[in-house]
Design an enzyme around this catalytic site. Structure first.
Site, PDB file in Angstrom:
ATOM      1  N   GLY A  33     -11.016 -35.785 -52.025  1.00  0.00           N
ATOM      2  CA  GLY A  33     -11.658 -35.480 -53.298  1.00  0.00           C
ATOM      3  C   GLY A  33     -11.558 -36.665 -54.236  1.00  0.00           C
ATOM      4  N   SER A  78     -14.580 -38.124 -57.380  1.00  0.00           N
ATOM      5  CA  SER A  78     -14.893 -37.586 -58.706  1.00  0.00           C
ATOM      6  C   SER A  78     -13.639 -36.992 -59.319  1.00  0.00           C
ATOM      7  CB  SER A  78     -16.005 -36.523 -58.621  1.00  0.00           C
ATOM      8  OG  SER A  78     -15.575 -35.429 -57.838  1.00  0.00           O
ATOM      9  N   GLY A  79     -13.719 -36.666 -60.620  1.00  0.00           N
ATOM     10  CA  GLY A  79     -12.667 -35.950 -61.301  1.00  0.00           C
ATOM     11  C   GLY A  79     -11.321 -36.651 -61.271  1.00  0.00           C
ATOM     12  N   ILE A  80     -10.243 -35.858 -61.133  1.00  0.00           N
ATOM     13  CA  ILE A  80      -8.913 -36.444 -61.170  1.00  0.00           C
ATOM     14  C   ILE A  80      -8.636 -37.283 -59.925  1.00  0.00           C
ATOM     15  CG2 ILE A  80      -8.046 -34.594 -62.644  1.00  0.00           C
ATOM     16  CD1 ILE A  80      -6.454 -33.562 -60.234  1.00  0.00           C
ATOM     17  N   GLY A  81      -9.321 -36.992 -58.818  1.00  0.00           N
ATOM     18  CA  GLY A  81      -9.154 -37.818 -57.626  1.00  0.00           C
ATOM     19  C   GLY A  81      -9.629 -39.237 -57.864  1.00  0.00           C
ATOM     20  N   TYR A 131     -10.090 -18.283 -55.666  1.00  0.00           N
ATOM     21  CA  TYR A 131      -9.483 -19.519 -56.151  1.00  0.00           C
ATOM     22  C   TYR A 131      -7.986 -19.334 -56.411  1.00  0.00           C
ATOM     23  CZ  TYR A 131      -8.769 -23.740 -58.927  1.00  0.00           C
ATOM     24  OH  TYR A 131      -8.305 -24.946 -59.405  1.00  0.00           O
TER      25      TYR A 131
END
Length: 283
Positions: free
Chosen positions: A10, A13-16, A162
């Site tokens: 991952g 994008s995002g925190i990755g 989730y």
């Protein structure tokens, strides 16, 4: 982190992506794993890392990813199982599993176990860390070994799935810590905080929250990535392997099923069956 190899799923994008940038800036060689070819290559090129493509909705992709990583890297210092997310509309993967539990747990479970013999070898020389991106949503999750694919429970726009998947991350990490005790491998999970990324963007709840917040709801990806970067890079975490962190605070709040060693062992066995994998016999 100079000279160390970090694998981040991952990572496009995002925190990755934020963690990949920070760790590369600190000298690490970063393997950026993502599903989207353009974004994954873009991040890898930007940080001087290497791109690896895999769709966690396909376990064969995970197997190919493991082969590629083992071929490319003689040593892996950090495996960050960060890929996953909330899926608002229920659907099954080509492997026959509900998408949330597969992308958040079954796929990283399989990847970790396929890499584990190499990681054990590496840990005999210097410590290795395995890190899972979990969530405070674990607190309303419930693991049902007879219904991991949520065929007999309410869907609730994906939140029930989730919550279960994020609890799975924590329980898996706890059991992984027990199984690797004394090997030099350390395993941790963490909640990054509520991060303003594309996570869950198609759910009614988050659409409403972002509207009310003027699109400024949550932490930046860089702030959310801080626990991942810290767990990957600090010389001494200061907490036992298996610890769940709420951002930077150890022993964050978890559902009651976390810490149940018997459940964790049974869940590991159920996960093995789900992905069609079992540990090779030891001499």
């Amino acid at each position: 982190m100079s000279g160390k190899t970090v694998v981040i799923t991952g990572g496009s994008s995002g925190i990755g992506r934020a963690a990949a940038r920070a760790l590369a800036a600190d000298g690490a060689r970063v393997a950026v794993v993502g599903r989207n070819p353009e974004r994954t290559h873009q991040v890898a090129d930007e940080i001087g890392g290497e791109a690896f493509l895999a769709d966690f909705d396909r376990l064969d992709d995970v197997r190919r990813l493991a082969d590629a990583l083992l071929t490319r890297f003689a040593r892996i210092d950090v495996l960050a199982n960060n890929a996953g997310g909330l899926i608002s509309k229920r659907a099954d993967t080509v492997d026959g599993h509900e998408r949330t539990i597969q992308s958040n747990h079954f796929a990283p479970f399989l990847l970790t176990n396929l890499l584990l013999p190499r990681l054990r070898q590496n840990a005999a020389e210097a410590p290795v860390r395995i890190i899972a991106t979990a969530s405070s949503a674990n607190s309303f999750g419930r693991l049902r070994l007879d219904d991991l694919d949520l065929r007999h429970r309410r869907w609730l726009a994906g939140w029930s799935a989730y919550g279960q998947a994020k609890l799975a991350n924590i329980v898996f990490t706890e059991e992984l810590a027990r199984r690797t005790a004394g090997s030099g491998i350390e395993a941790y999970s963490f909640h990054p905080g509520f991060v303003a990324t594309s996570f869950g963007a198609d759910t009614a709840l988050l659409k409403f929250a972002n509207t009310v917040g003027g699109g400024r709801l949550g932490l930046s990806p860089e702030a959310g990535a801080v626990p991942l970067v810290q767990l990957a890079s600090v010389p001494n975490v200061g907490s036992p392997s298996g610890t769940y962190f709420s951002q930077l605070k150890p022993n964050g709040h978890t559902a009651r099923q976390a810490g149940d060693a018997a459940l964790a062992s049974a869940f590991w066995a159920a996960s093995e069956r789900a992905v069609g994998w079992s540990a090779p016999p030891t001499a």
